[in-house]
Write a protein that holds these residues in place. Structure first.
Motif, PDB file in Angstrom:
ATOM      1  N   PRO A  69       0.809  -1.224   0.000  1.00  9.00           N
ATOM      2  CA  PRO A  69       0.000   0.000   0.000  1.00  9.00           C
ATOM      3  C   PRO A  69       0.845   1.278   0.000  1.00  9.00           C
ATOM      4  CG  PRO A  69      -0.833  -1.570   1.632  1.00  9.00           C
ATOM      5  CD  PRO A  69       0.490  -2.096   1.156  1.00  9.00           C
ATOM      6  N   LEU A  70       1.920   1.297   0.778  1.00  5.84           N
ATOM      7  CA  LEU A  70       2.767   2.498   0.797  1.00  5.84           C
ATOM      8  C   LEU A  70       3.497   2.673  -0.533  1.00  5.84           C
ATOM      9  CD1 LEU A  70       4.061   4.970   2.066  1.00  5.84           C
ATOM     10  CD2 LEU A  70       5.758   3.468   3.144  1.00  5.84           C
ATOM     11  N   ARG A  71       4.011   1.578  -1.088  1.00  7.19           N
ATOM     12  CA  ARG A  71       4.708   1.698  -2.382  1.00  7.19           C
ATOM     13  C   ARG A  71       3.770   2.218  -3.462  1.00  7.19           C
ATOM     14  NH1 ARG A  71       6.120  -2.539  -4.658  1.00  7.19           N
ATOM     15  NH2 ARG A  71       5.269  -4.156  -3.297  1.00  7.19           N
ATOM     16  N   MET A  72       2.502   1.753  -3.425  1.00  2.24           N
ATOM     17  CA  MET A  72       1.513   2.227  -4.409  1.00  2.24           C
ATOM     18  C   MET A  72       1.249   3.720  -4.224  1.00  2.24           C
ATOM     19  SD  MET A  72       0.541   0.106  -6.618  1.00  2.24           S
ATOM     20  CE  MET A  72      -0.870   1.061  -7.183  1.00  2.24           C
ATOM     21  N   ALA A  73       1.116   4.138  -2.968  1.00  2.15           N
ATOM     22  CA  ALA A  73       0.841   5.553  -2.697  1.00  2.15           C
ATOM     23  C   ALA A  73       2.000   6.433  -3.172  1.00  2.15           C
ATOM     24  CB  ALA A  73       0.584   5.761  -1.199  1.00  2.15           C
ATOM     25  N   ILE A  74       3.223   6.014  -2.884  1.00  2.07           N
ATOM     26  CA  ILE A  74       4.401   6.776  -3.323  1.00  2.07           C
ATOM     27  C   ILE A  74       4.442   6.833  -4.852  1.00  2.07           C
ATOM     28  CG2 ILE A  74       6.935   6.742  -3.453  1.00  2.07           C
ATOM     29  CD1 ILE A  74       6.912   5.416  -0.617  1.00  2.07           C
ATOM     30  N   ALA A  75       4.201   5.667  -5.477  1.00  2.00           N
ATOM     31  CA  ALA A  75       4.259   5.585  -6.942  1.00  2.00           C
ATOM     32  C   ALA A  75       3.227   6.512  -7.579  1.00  2.00           C
ATOM     33  CB  ALA A  75       4.034   4.141  -7.389  1.00  2.00           C
ATOM     34  N   THR A  76       2.032   6.542  -7.002  1.00  2.00           N
ATOM     35  CA  THR A  76       0.971   7.371  -7.567  1.00  2.00           C
ATOM     36  C   THR A  76       1.313   8.855  -7.440  1.00  2.00           C
ATOM     37  OG1 THR A  76      -0.611   5.662  -6.975  1.00  2.00           O
ATOM     38  CG2 THR A  76      -1.518   7.843  -7.465  1.00  2.00           C
ATOM     39  N   VAL A  77       1.731   9.260  -6.256  1.00  2.00           N
ATOM     40  CA  VAL A  77       2.012  10.683  -6.026  1.00  2.00           C
ATOM     41  C   VAL A  77       3.210  11.159  -6.849  1.00  2.00           C
ATOM     42  CG1 VAL A  77       2.738  12.381  -4.283  1.00  2.00           C
ATOM     43  CG2 VAL A  77       0.941  10.713  -3.743  1.00  2.00           C
ATOM     44  N   HIS A  78       4.243  10.325  -6.957  1.00  2.00           N
ATOM     45  CA  HIS A  78       5.465  10.763  -7.638  1.00  2.00           C
ATOM     46  C   HIS A  78       5.561  10.290  -9.094  1.00  2.00           C
ATOM     47  CE1 HIS A  78       7.352  12.492  -4.061  1.00  2.00           C
ATOM     48  NE2 HIS A  78       6.988  11.423  -3.383  1.00  2.00           N
ATOM     49  N   GLY A  79       4.580   9.524  -9.555  1.00  2.00           N
ATOM     50  CA  GLY A  79       4.627   9.046 -10.936  1.00  2.00           C
ATOM     51  C   GLY A  79       5.735   8.034 -11.170  1.00  2.00           C
ATOM     52  N   LEU A  80       5.889   7.068 -10.254  1.00  2.00           N
ATOM     53  CA  LEU A  80       6.968   6.075 -10.363  1.00  2.00           C
ATOM     54  C   LEU A  80       6.383   4.669 -10.495  1.00  2.00           C
ATOM     55  CD1 LEU A  80       9.210   7.475  -7.465  1.00  2.00           C
ATOM     56  CD2 LEU A  80       9.401   7.998  -9.902  1.00  2.00           C
TER      57      LEU A  80
END
Ligand SMILES: *Cc1c(COP(=O)(O)O)cnc(C)c1O
Length: 365
Positions: A69-80
């Motif tokens: 869940p955290l990796r998904m949130a980071i990926a979404t916010v930063h476009g990664l």
């Protein structure tokens, strides 16, 4: 007993100079304002605090081990790409994973003259030899870094912006460094302060196009979660796959994961913190410059103030403590005539400026 004849640490361990944390107490002064560890004076997002408290309801269960869940949130916010993110107990843990994975006895770990002290500590803990390349006018020098590389260089750490100098070098220079490293060397771009620069991706775009570049990031600085211990790394698949083999399955606590997820999603709060930091950094820098205490332009949440000599910096540090203001003595970073001052809130910045004005009057009297 400080040593034992038969039970002996691995090579390198006893050569480590232990990390010195920013002080949190001072002589005199009733209330202490801590400006020594680059913490966020506004604290974490209220949503992050609420998520951390909520996590207390299920403390008997182990946390997520893949941090999805955290990796998904980071990926979404930063476009990664979420599959190439790894989470750690602070970015310090990612730095340790990198050293344990890529460097050992006979290898060299390179960083800049005034680089973050965890690079050397983690390199030595892994048995490798830490090597510092000179800077030019308190800025990283790509030519000096390249000149310090050899067949043994396995990791090159560079924080951009850097701590404790606060300075930054351009993306073109970072690219030139990545392109010219020896083939066995991995470039680690430490983005602990990336969020303080509007629109800056911490050089994530370089990670996307090269297989020898990794980026580390933290929730300890702009997100105000230093006490939760959580950070992350972003890199090519071959690197993240290797680091995940070294990582313990439950290296990050449930509360930290939940708080970080809420924090990264609260983009409005992050923007607010960035704006406040920039405003008070500019104010403090110019207030201090007017009273004869210069500093280079800083891209982070602190300024590196310069005094005439080490004696004066020490006296200023002691004087600030009598006023309840704790800043960072950076003599251990080879900067004995400097003090690193975290940008606090308005009250803290005004208190620092007024205390140093009184100090300078006294010093010149
Ligand atoms: C503060 C800092 C870190 C982050 O440490 P955490 O372990 O994430 O709290 C990393 N690198 C630099 C240069 C820093 O200043």
């Amino acid at each position: 007993m400080s040593s034992h004849p038969d039970i002996i640490p691995q090579p390198g361990i006893m050569q480590i100079s232990p990390y010195v944390a920013g002080k949190s107490t001072a002589q005199g002064g009733n209330r202490v304002t801590k400006l020594s560890s680059n913490e966020n004076p506004l604290g974490p997002s209220p949503a992050a605090k609420a998520a951390y408290i909520e996590a207390a309801g299920t403390l008997e269960t182990y946390p997520s081990s893949d941090h999805a869940p955290l990796r998904m949130a980071i990926a979404t916010v930063h476009g990664l790409d979420a599959s190439r993110i790894i989470c750690g107990a602070g970015s310090d843990e990612i730095i340790a994973f990198l050293c344990n994975t890529y460097a050992g006895i006979g290898d060299e770990v390179l960083y800049t003259e005034h680089g973050f002290s965890m690079y050397a500590i983690s390199a030595q803990a892994a048995g490798a030899t830490p090597v510092a390349a000179p800077e030019t006018n308190l800025h990283a020098d790509v030519d000096a870094l390249l000149a310090a590389c050899n067949d043994h260089t396995k990791l090159v750490f560079l924080a951009n912006p850097n701590n404790p100098t606060g300075t930054m070098i351009p993306h073109s220079e970072i690219t030139r460094l990545a392109e010219n490293l020896p083939p066995q060397a991995l470039l680690v771009l430490d983005g602990a302060y990336a969020e303080f620069i509007e629109g800056f991706d911490g050089h994530a775009s370089l990670v996307e196009t090269r297989d020898n570049v990794v980026m580390t990031r933290t929730f300890s600085k702009i997100y105000g979660l230093g006490g939760a211990r959580i950070g992350w790394g972003y890199g090519p698949e071959h690197v993240i796959g290797a680091l995940n083999r070294v990582r313990g399955p439950f290296n990050v606590s449930a509360g930290a994961l939940k708080a970080a997820e809420a924090a990264v999603q609260d983009v409005g709060y992050t923007t607010h913190c960035r704006t406040e930091n920039a405003k008070w950094r500019a104010w403090l820098q110019s207030a201090l410059r007017e009273i004869g205490i210069p500093s280079d332009e800083s891209f982070a949440n602190f300024i590196l103030t310069r005094f005439e000599n080490p004696t004066m910096a020490e006296a200023a540090d002691a004087y600030l403590q009598t006023r309840g203001l704790v800043v960072r003595n950076v003599a251990g970073y080879g900067l004995p005539a400097c003090l690193r001052i975290t940008i606090g809130d308005e009250i803290a910045c005004r208190a620092v400026a007024s205390a140093l004005a009184d100090f300078m009057k006294g010093a010149r009297a």
